[in-house]
Design an enzyme around this catalytic site. Structure first.
Site, PDB file in Angstrom:
ATOM      1  CB  SER A 181      -1.117  -0.041   1.297  1.00  0.00           C
ATOM      2  OG  SER A 181      -1.709   1.338   1.237  1.00  0.00           O
ATOM      3  CE1 TYR A 194      -4.413  -2.390   4.668  1.00  0.00           C
ATOM      4  CE2 TYR A 194      -3.803  -0.233   4.482  1.00  0.00           C
ATOM      5  CZ  TYR A 194      -4.250  -1.537   3.832  1.00  0.00           C
ATOM      6  OH  TYR A 194      -4.198  -1.821   2.721  1.00  0.00           O
TER       7      TYR A 194
END
Length: 288
Positions: A181, A194
């Site tokens: 990400s 996350y």
């Protein structure tokens, strides 16, 4: 083919229980059902995609199948409806397709998944570690040890253990593709667990690329920016969903179908010298 006029924020404020359903996401994400056209780039390859029932994983599954690869998808048992839909798309492409419901936080279920895929295909050429867990927190105090542990179990431990199970069965030329990400480089504070795991995935990718180079196994990662998937209403606050993607120069979130070609490229034999790459796809958003 012209680029579709994809939806732009503001979006309808919405939330779903994790991991979210495609049909309940408004607007429904584009996973390439009506747009992706294959060119035989993965003819004869065998691929496993975790989290392949919706979002980015589903778009990659459809693209791989239409490029000629046989595709297995792993998904949570509660995502069976979405998985059935994607499995039908895979088989409609004229290739072999399999669906494996499992919880990747459980090492025993990872062992069962790996064994099942190897038995179904007789081997494996491409592994896409895409499954992930995310939750939004209003404050640091809201982040519990259980949430921290769950996020790492899904996003870091599971892909490592699945790679551990499958590497002995991968031949030279095999490709491992991890979904990291942009949070690996530009962490969002309110999804700290996350963001932290995605930094770990990026670093694991770079380390594994070096460790497995002598075996001829390539390891790369795609770093998506804001992508419109069921993950968003399931893992972000309503007010963040409303403006999701507006910060990019494109002024909108990407659609899963817009990422699939990067995974295809990394899986092809023509990418034989590409390993240890972290490919950012974020609508011109600068991520250093």
């Amino acid at each position: 083919m012209p680029i579709p006029d994809y939806p732009r924020p503001p979006f309808k404020p919405q939330q779903q229980p994790f991991p979210g359903k495609s049909a309940r996401t408004d607007p429904v994400p584009d996973i390439g059902k009506d747009s992706y056209v294959g060119h035989g780039l993965l003819e004869g390859k065998r691929a496993l995609i975790t989290g392949g029932d919706s979002g980015i994983g589903a778009a990659v599954a459809i693209a791989f199948a239409r490029e000629g690869a046989s595709v297995a998808i792993a998904h949570l048992p509660e995502e069976q409806d979405d998985a059935v839909d994607i499995l039908a798309q895979i088989k409609a492409a004229g290739v072999q397709g399999h669906s494996f419901p499992c919880d990747l936080r459980d090492p025993a279920q990872i062992q069962t998944l790996a064994a099942g895929v190897l038995e179904a295909f007789g081997g494996l050429d491409v592994l896409v570690n895409n499954a992930a867990y995310q939750r939004y927190f209003q404050s640091f105090e809201e982040i519990t040890l259980d949430e921290w542990t769950r996020t790492f179990a899904t996003n870091v431990h599971a892909p490592f253990y699945l790679i551990k199970q499958l590497v002995p069965h991968l031949q030279p030329g095999a490709s491992i593709i991890n979904t990291a990400s942009v949070n690996a480089k530009d962490p969002t504070p309110n999804i700290l667990p996350y963001s932290t795991t995605k930094g770990a995935v990026a670093n694991m990718t770079l380390g594994l690329a070096s460790l497995l180079a002598e075996r001829g196994i390539r390891v790369n990662a795609v770093l998506p920016g804001p992508i419109w998937t069921p993950f968003i209403p399931a893992g972000m606050a309503e007010e963040k969903v409303k403006t999701f993607g507006s910060q990019t120069p494109f002024g909108r979130p990407g659609q899963p179908a817009e990422l699939a070609s990067a995974y295809v490229m990394l899986a092809t034999d023509t990418a034989s010298y590409t390993s240890g790459a972290l490919i950012t796809i974020a609508g011109a958003q600068a991520v250093l």
